[in-house]
Design a protein around this motif. Sequence first.
Motif, PDB file in Angstrom:
ATOM      1  N   VAL A   1       1.173   4.057  -2.720  1.00 27.13           N
ATOM      2  CA  VAL A   1       0.946   5.392  -2.728  1.00 27.13           C
ATOM      3  C   VAL A   1       2.306   6.336  -3.102  1.00 27.13           C
ATOM      4  O   VAL A   1       1.782   7.467  -4.074  1.00 27.13           O
ATOM      5  N   LEU A   2       3.178   5.868  -2.890  1.00 26.30           N
ATOM      6  CA  LEU A   2       4.257   6.356  -3.338  1.00 26.30           C
ATOM      7  C   LEU A   2       4.751   6.707  -4.640  1.00 26.30           C
ATOM      8  O   LEU A   2       4.963   7.796  -5.415  1.00 26.30           O
TER       9      LEU A   2
ATOM     10  N   GLY B   1      -6.483  14.901   2.924  1.00 32.30           N
ATOM     11  CA  GLY B   1      -5.124  15.591   2.953  1.00 32.30           C
ATOM     12  C   GLY B   1      -5.517  16.929   3.643  1.00 32.30           C
ATOM     13  O   GLY B   1      -4.885  17.708   4.624  1.00 32.30           O
TER      14      GLY B   1
ATOM     15  N   ARG C   1      12.114  18.512  -6.068  1.00 28.81           N
ATOM     16  CA  ARG C   1      10.996  18.233  -7.045  1.00 28.81           C
ATOM     17  C   ARG C   1      11.167  19.422  -7.795  1.00 28.81           C
ATOM     18  O   ARG C   1      10.269  19.885  -8.407  1.00 28.81           O
TER      19      ARG C   1
ATOM     20  N   GLN D   1       2.237   9.026  -5.991  1.00 32.62           N
ATOM     21  CA  GLN D   1       2.707  10.572  -5.836  1.00 32.62           C
ATOM     22  C   GLN D   1       3.896  10.946  -6.824  1.00 32.62           C
ATOM     23  O   GLN D   1       3.777  12.019  -7.294  1.00 32.62           O
ATOM     24  N   VAL D   2       4.694  10.100  -7.078  1.00 35.73           N
ATOM     25  CA  VAL D   2       5.924  10.571  -7.746  1.00 35.73           C
ATOM     26  C   VAL D   2       5.311  10.678  -9.373  1.00 35.73           C
ATOM     27  O   VAL D   2       5.928  11.372 -10.108  1.00 35.73           O
TER      28      VAL D   2
ATOM     29  N   LEU E   1       0.728  -1.203   0.116  1.00 33.10           N
ATOM     30  CA  LEU E   1       0.013  -0.019   0.021  1.00 33.10           C
ATOM     31  C   LEU E   1       0.750   1.242  -0.054  1.00 33.10           C
ATOM     32  O   LEU E   1       0.551   2.187  -0.657  1.00 33.10           O
ATOM     33  N   ALA E   2       2.093   1.265   0.898  1.00 33.60           N
ATOM     34  CA  ALA E   2       2.913   2.506   0.846  1.00 33.60           C
ATOM     35  C   ALA E   2       3.693   2.862  -0.473  1.00 33.60           C
ATOM     36  O   ALA E   2       3.446   3.988  -0.831  1.00 33.60           O
ATOM     37  N   LEU E   3       4.069   1.616  -0.949  1.00 40.19           N
ATOM     38  CA  LEU E   3       4.721   1.948  -2.091  1.00 40.19           C
ATOM     39  C   LEU E   3       3.844   2.192  -3.352  1.00 40.19           C
ATOM     40  O   LEU E   3       4.248   2.939  -4.216  1.00 40.19           O
TER      41      LEU E   3
ATOM     42  N   ILE F   1       1.398  13.833   5.244  1.00 34.15           N
ATOM     43  CA  ILE F   1       0.427  15.009   4.709  1.00 34.15           C
ATOM     44  C   ILE F   1       0.840  16.425   5.280  1.00 34.15           C
ATOM     45  O   ILE F   1       1.016  17.265   4.528  1.00 34.15           O
TER      46      ILE F   1
ATOM     47  N   LYS G   1       5.082  15.860  -7.633  1.00 31.60           N
ATOM     48  CA  LYS G   1       5.090  14.519  -6.888  1.00 31.60           C
ATOM     49  C   LYS G   1       4.484  14.720  -5.590  1.00 31.60           C
ATOM     50  O   LYS G   1       5.138  14.379  -4.432  1.00 31.60           O
ATOM     51  N   ARG G   2       3.358  15.332  -5.439  1.00 35.19           N
ATOM     52  CA  ARG G   2       2.623  15.284  -4.229  1.00 35.19           C
ATOM     53  C   ARG G   2       1.069  15.653  -4.442  1.00 35.19           C
ATOM     54  O   ARG G   2       0.957  16.680  -5.260  1.00 35.19           O
TER      55      ARG G   2
ATOM     56  N   LEU H   1       3.610  11.626  -0.413  1.00 36.63           N
ATOM     57  CA  LEU H   1       3.036  10.729   0.551  1.00 36.63           C
ATOM     58  C   LEU H   1       3.535   9.211   0.185  1.00 36.63           C
ATOM     59  O   LEU H   1       3.751   9.066  -0.664  1.00 36.63           O
TER      60      LEU H   1
ATOM     61  N   VAL I   1      -2.429  15.238  -2.228  1.00 35.63           N
ATOM     62  CA  VAL I   1      -3.098  14.960  -1.059  1.00 35.63           C
ATOM     63  C   VAL I   1      -4.619  14.691  -0.981  1.00 35.63           C
ATOM     64  O   VAL I   1      -4.937  13.833  -0.065  1.00 35.63           O
TER      65      VAL I   1
END
Lengths: 279, 168
Positions: free
Chosen positions: A25-26, A42, A180, A29-30, A21-23, B64, A35-36, B70, A38
């Motif tokens: 999401v990352l 957020g 970034r 994002q990239v 899940l974390a990878l 966040i 590169k963000r 993130l 929210v």
Amino acid sequence: MFLDAVVRRRRFVVFAALCILALGVLTDQVRSPDKRRVGWIGVAVQAAVAPLATGLSRISDVVDREVAFVMEIGRLRTENARLTTEVARLREENARLHEAALEVARLRSLVGIKEQPYHTIAARVIGRDPSHWFNTLLVDRGAADGVRRNDPVITSDGLVGRVIETFGAWARVLLILDPRSAAGVLVGRSRDAGVAEGQGQPVLHVKYLSRDAEILPGDQVVTAGLGEIYPRGLPVGTVVGVSRTEGDLFQEALVRPGADLNHLEEMLILVGGGSQAAR
Amino acid sequence: MIRYLVYLPLVVAGLGFEMTWLARASIAGAVPDPLLIFVMTVGLLHGSEEGALVGAGVGLLQDITTGVPLGLAMLANMCVGFAAGLGERFIYIESTWLPLAGAFALSGLRVGVWALAAHLVGLLQGPIPEVARVVVAAACYNAIIAIPIFLGFRYLDGALVRFREASR
């Protein structure tokens, strides 16, 4: 059988699922523009934390001011005399520059050069990114003040960065040193064009400079105004080193930003300074 | 459930402090991270599964609020909570040196995972010696603040567990 194994090793299954899940999401994002990204959750979280950050920031400002007042009281008298002389000199210089500005405006209207339509608003820093390699700031001006994504941010010493998120009364500023960040710039007296990239270090790397360009330490760097975000002519910093390797197509310059990005307290946002197309 | 209702405002307050006061207290590129000690405490007291879940949640909130892409702190804190939980059965929880040694090791793990993930997705191009320097600085910094924060969180957690059992 399989389910038994999963239940027995549940914590490892949970760990693996959270890693994926974390990878995920990352990776998502990239691939996004800054590169963000929210989303509304957020924004809600930031809206909850920002008032607290504002309060804490105000308290530390008051403490800093009082400490500085006590520490510097002996120096203030000398400083006052020096500043009085400086004010007189600056008044005279201001009058001359005012005349020059009027003349430039008359000439611009004659030649037909279009003025860049933006105004400035002052903002105070209320929060910082504590991580070492990424550089963002939270400031106390936001969408309610007319601040929009990609508006450039400056101080009297030079370029600070640009707005990447706005929400209510706060905005997040991406500093030019952040990995970034990238900006088109002109270097030195030869005005060679390059791209100033942040790498999470105290200096900017200006890439894609012509091999034949005569660039020396001490040369000034300004924004080129070629991209869609920064207007032309904003001071960025000073060249502190040049690397030119045999066989490379381009040379690279190291530039120390003019603004003290580690100790920013107040700054100016050029509202409407970023291009509409880039928003 | 009541534990998390109490933890949430504490985590939000921790995030506020990290963005303001603690961000100014940087030494050698590292800042103190009380939320890491919190995740470590949850992992040590409640096991690796809960440690990983709380770590991922706290990390996502950090991502966040601090402005980074993130997923970075989410992954790093999740590894911290999981690793702390793995030691649940083997570690003598009353040891005076546990928070200090645990915070040192887990801070190193956190910054290492964070930097590796950022490097893998092309966000970080810093030289390896600098990464190593920040890993060591963060580990030392968090080890220094670990004992009072760990003891505080442990006391609070114990009180909340006792409250839940008494209310059954």
